[in-house]
Design a protein around this motif. Structure first.
Motif, short mmCIF file in Angstrom:
data_model
loop_
_atom_site.label_atom_id
_atom_site.label_comp_id
_atom_site.label_asym_id
_atom_site.label_seq_id
_atom_site.Cartn_x
_atom_site.Cartn_y
_atom_site.Cartn_z
N VAL A 187 0.86 -1.19 0.00
CA VAL A 187 0.00 0.00 0.00
C VAL A 187 0.89 1.23 0.00
N LEU A 188 0.58 2.16 -0.86
CA LEU A 188 1.23 3.47 -0.88
C LEU A 188 0.19 4.50 -0.47
N ILE A 189 0.49 5.27 0.57
CA ILE A 189 -0.47 6.25 1.09
C ILE A 189 -0.02 7.65 0.71
N PRO A 190 -0.63 8.26 -0.32
CA PRO A 190 -0.37 9.68 -0.58
C PRO A 190 -1.00 10.53 0.51
N LEU A 191 -0.23 11.44 1.06
CA LEU A 191 -0.70 12.24 2.19
C LEU A 191 -0.42 13.71 1.93
N GLU A 192 -1.49 14.46 1.76
CA GLU A 192 -1.35 15.91 1.59
C GLU A 192 -0.76 16.52 2.86
N CYS A 193 0.16 17.46 2.67
CA CYS A 193 0.79 18.12 3.81
C CYS A 193 -0.16 19.17 4.39
N GLU A 194 -1.21 18.67 5.00
CA GLU A 194 -2.26 19.50 5.57
C GLU A 194 -2.85 18.77 6.76
N SER A 231 7.18 24.32 0.68
CA SER A 231 8.24 24.64 1.65
C SER A 231 8.15 26.08 2.15
N ARG A 232 7.36 26.92 1.47
CA ARG A 232 7.26 28.32 1.88
C ARG A 232 6.33 28.50 3.07
N THR A 233 5.51 27.50 3.36
CA THR A 233 4.53 27.65 4.45
C THR A 233 4.98 26.86 5.68
N LEU A 234 4.85 27.46 6.82
CA LEU A 234 5.18 26.80 8.08
C LEU A 234 4.27 25.59 8.30
N HIS A 235 3.01 25.70 7.87
CA HIS A 235 2.06 24.61 8.08
C HIS A 235 2.52 23.33 7.38
N SER A 236 2.93 23.44 6.11
CA SER A 236 3.41 22.27 5.38
C SER A 236 4.62 21.65 6.07
N ARG A 237 5.54 22.48 6.49
CA ARG A 237 6.76 21.97 7.13
C ARG A 237 6.43 21.28 8.45
N GLU A 238 5.51 21.86 9.22
CA GLU A 238 5.15 21.27 10.50
C GLU A 238 4.42 19.94 10.33
N VAL A 239 3.50 19.87 9.36
CA VAL A 239 2.78 18.63 9.12
C VAL A 239 3.74 17.52 8.71
#
Length: 299
Positions: A187-194, A231-239
């Motif tokens: 299984v490959l799980i694509p996961l949005e950085c959100e 990479s410009r958003t803190l939210h993406s990096r934190e997730v």
């Protein structure tokens, strides 16, 4: 000891040179995965389900572009559209009306699998399409004997002809998704950085564990793929950091960044590897193909 130091010491097979490499988005040293050797023969296929009960996380985009990237490396790939919305079929320019679809193969054991297979504009990449009829399959399958294993029976008929079979699942954990998990090796799980995408991963992994216990002991988690990363958003990096903290080496090193090239390629019904072959998004999916081959998830 810093978090990055901890990650560096835990990854298997890492040499001194890799420790000195710059860190990637996942906090691990960037690695250049080798170009895979050509296969001397084809089949039997490794079957991989791309699964996440949340919609809009990049399952179909990954199915299309991973399939195209694997085909570039000489793999024979069959993509299964297992979503009634038919986005995979549209994204690869497949016919979906007045043709044999995956719905016909599930409900008619006399249907010819070969008649359902269509070639695409990518050499080495074929597809079995789907349309809205598939939405009725769950109702029809309820009274079928061994209903969770019907797709596995269909794929056994063509497994010897391919190196990789990718199943693009619908965004749910219903009987169709269970069929896909029962038929798959991984299984490959694509996961949005959100954040909201992150919440459902534990439930999905619990479902995979139940399928392993009750239906398919051989199934493995091939990896969690971070998608739509900015990479410009803190939210993406934190997730992404939280995902790596929670799942460690099960998070793939390849990260798919957000770009307008993906919807443009979808409109053109062409994989990004052909639509914009020099773009970093195309190279990201080639790297994903190399990483999965390197990990042994696919041939």
């Amino acid at each position: 000891m810093t978090r990055n130091d901890e990650v560096r010491t835990e990854l298997p097979g890492m040499d001194t040179a890799s420790l000195a490499a710059p860190l990637g988005p996942t906090g691990r040293p960037l690695r250049a995965f080798p170009v895979p050797a050509a296969l001397k023969q084809h089949g039997p296929a490794k079957i991989v389900a791309l699964c996440n009960q949340k919609g809009g996380v990049g399952k179909t985009t990954t199915s299309i572009n991973l399939g195209a990237a694997l085909a570039e490396y000489g793999r024979r790939v069959l993509a299964i559209d297992f979503d009634p919305q038919g986005a995979l079929s549209a994204g690869l320019g497949a016919q979906t009306h007045d043709v044999t679809t995956i719905y016909d193969l599930l409900l008619n054991r006399h249907a010819d699998v070969q008649e359902a297979i269509q070639t695409t504009g990518v050499p080495g990449l074929d597809i079995i399409p789907a349309n809205i009829d598939l939405s009725a399959a769950e109702v029809h399958l309820v009274n079928e004997v061994a209903r969770e294993q019907i797709l596995a029976g269909v794929l056994r008929k063509v497994s010897a002809d391919y190196d990789v079979i990718l199943i693009d699942c619908q965004p749910s954990l219903g009987i169709l998704t269970v069929n896909a998990l029962t038929a798959s090796h991984g299984v490959l799980i694509p996961l949005e950085c959100e954040y909201f995408a992150l919440r459902g991963v534990a439930l999905l992994i619990e479902t995979i564990d139940k399928v392993r216990e009750r239906l398919n002991p051989a199934i493995e988690l091939d990896g969690i793929l971070a998608t739509m990363y900015d990479s410009r958003t803190l939210h993406s990096r934190e997730v992404l950091e939280r995902v790596v903290d929670a799942f460690g080496d099960r998070v793939l090193e390849t990260v798919i960044s957000r770009t307008v090239k993906f919807p443009d390629a979808s409109v053109a019904a062409t994989p990004i590897t052909q639509f914009a072959p020099e773009h970093q998004a195309a190279e990201a999916y080639r790297q994903l193909a190399r990483e999965l081959i390197f990990r042994g998830a696919v041939a």
